[in-house]
Design a protein around this motif. Structure first.
Motif, PDB file in Angstrom:
ATOM      1  N   HIS A  59      -3.393   6.607   2.165  1.00 36.19           N
ATOM      2  CA  HIS A  59      -2.028   6.193   1.827  1.00 36.19           C
ATOM      3  C   HIS A  59      -1.685   6.625   0.392  1.00 36.19           C
ATOM      4  O   HIS A  59      -0.593   7.149   0.145  1.00 36.19           O
ATOM      5  CB  HIS A  59      -1.875   4.687   1.987  1.00 36.19           C
ATOM      6  CG  HIS A  59      -0.538   4.177   1.576  1.00 36.19           C
ATOM      7  ND1 HIS A  59       0.599   4.388   2.327  1.00 36.19           N
ATOM      8  CD2 HIS A  59      -0.143   3.475   0.480  1.00 36.19           C
ATOM      9  CE1 HIS A  59       1.627   3.829   1.731  1.00 36.19           C
ATOM     10  NE2 HIS A  59       1.197   3.284   0.593  1.00 36.19           N
ATOM     11  N   ASN A  60      -2.613   6.407  -0.528  1.00 34.66           N
ATOM     12  CA  ASN A  60      -2.372   6.787  -1.927  1.00 34.66           C
ATOM     13  C   ASN A  60      -2.204   8.297  -2.079  1.00 34.66           C
ATOM     14  O   ASN A  60      -1.351   8.762  -2.834  1.00 34.66           O
ATOM     15  CB  ASN A  60      -3.498   6.281  -2.831  1.00 34.66           C
ATOM     16  CG  ASN A  60      -3.436   4.779  -3.006  1.00 34.66           C
ATOM     17  OD1 ASN A  60      -2.398   4.152  -2.779  1.00 34.66           O
ATOM     18  ND2 ASN A  60      -4.538   4.194  -3.416  1.00 34.66           N
ATOM     19  N   GLN A  89       1.148  10.168  -3.413  1.00 40.23           N
ATOM     20  CA  GLN A  89       1.086  11.091  -4.555  1.00 40.23           C
ATOM     21  C   GLN A  89       1.564  12.477  -4.167  1.00 40.23           C
ATOM     22  O   GLN A  89       2.057  13.217  -5.012  1.00 40.23           O
ATOM     23  CB  GLN A  89      -0.340  11.155  -5.106  1.00 40.23           C
ATOM     24  CG  GLN A  89      -0.787   9.888  -5.778  1.00 40.23           C
ATOM     25  CD  GLN A  89      -2.248   9.886  -6.153  1.00 40.23           C
ATOM     26  OE1 GLN A  89      -2.991  10.799  -5.802  1.00 40.23           O
ATOM     27  NE2 GLN A  89      -2.675   8.850  -6.848  1.00 40.23           N
ATOM     28  N   ARG A 129      -6.373   2.968   2.612  1.00 40.71           N
ATOM     29  CA  ARG A 129      -5.734   2.866   1.292  1.00 40.71           C
ATOM     30  C   ARG A 129      -5.790   4.206   0.566  1.00 40.71           C
ATOM     31  O   ARG A 129      -4.801   4.645  -0.019  1.00 40.71           O
ATOM     32  CB  ARG A 129      -6.407   1.788   0.437  1.00 40.71           C
ATOM     33  CG  ARG A 129      -5.804   1.695  -0.967  1.00 40.71           C
ATOM     34  CD  ARG A 129      -6.600   0.800  -1.853  1.00 40.71           C
ATOM     35  NE  ARG A 129      -6.310  -0.588  -1.535  1.00 40.71           N
ATOM     36  CZ  ARG A 129      -6.849  -1.603  -2.189  1.00 40.71           C
ATOM     37  NH1 ARG A 129      -7.723  -1.399  -3.153  1.00 40.71           N
ATOM     38  NH2 ARG A 129      -6.536  -2.835  -1.872  1.00 40.71           N
ATOM     39  N   SER A 130      -6.936   4.861   0.615  1.00 41.04           N
ATOM     40  CA  SER A 130      -7.096   6.161  -0.046  1.00 41.04           C
ATOM     41  C   SER A 130      -6.150   7.199   0.555  1.00 41.04           C
ATOM     42  O   SER A 130      -5.489   7.952  -0.174  1.00 41.04           O
ATOM     43  CB  SER A 130      -8.547   6.623   0.076  1.00 41.04           C
ATOM     44  OG  SER A 130      -8.694   7.918  -0.429  1.00 41.04           O
TER      45      SER A 130
END
Length: 170
Positions: free
Chosen positions: A163-164, A168, A160-161
């Motif tokens: 991917h974020n 961004q 998730r990190s």
């Protein structure tokens, strides 16, 4: 389709679907996840329920009996929680509550996974303790619990990190 029903539920996600279509898709995905989950936990519950009928079951120490009973109740609880979405769907059928079902189903699945992690860890504790010794059971259960935390919590958080950060960086 009228009003908000015709509007894409999340225009930026690359899918052209209404909120109702999204809820239907999410509900189907949840049901598939529950199907996979239910099979494994039901097999474990059945395994636990057959143990008292084995000859060596009478050799259990009091600690093992307590662990066994906790595991039985945990297996039953996990099975009932995993079946809850079926009951909810039946009771809320045609009530236009699919989005609520998806939200509740998702929460139930997370609770099931947490309870199942305790169940899997406990089963390893029970079996290794019985076959070898209590310290070996505790070490084996601890190892299983660490593996569960890594693959069910740490890995998804890392993905998730990443991917974020990727999103961004666009």
């Amino acid at each position: 389709m009228s009003g908000a029903e015709g509007v894409d539920a999340d225009p930026g996600d690359g899918r052209n679907e209404t909120a109702t279509q999204r809820a239907d898709r999410n509900w189907n995905e949840l049901l598939q996840e529950f199907r996979v989950f239910q099979t494994g936990t039901q097999i474990l519950a059945a395994f636990l329920l057959t143990l008292p009928f084995q000859q060596r079951f009478t050799e259990l120490h009091p600690f093992d009996v307590v662990v066994y009973l906790v595991l039985v109740f945990l297996a039953v609880t996990v099975t009932l929680l995993a079946l809850a979405p079926v009951a909810l769907h039946r009771l809320l059928f045609r009530q236009k509550a699919k989005a609520e079902l998806v939200g509740l189903g998702s929460k139930l699945l997370i609770i099931c996974l947490a309870a199942a992690s305790l169940l899997f860890t406990g089963i390893v504790l029970f079996i290794v303790d019985f076959l070898l010794a209590p310290p070996a059971g505790i070490i084996a259960a601890g190892c299983v619990f660490v593996v569960l935390i890594v693959i069910w919590v740490v890995l998804p958080l890392v993905v998730r990190s990443q991917h974020n950060r990727h999103i961004q960086g666009r």
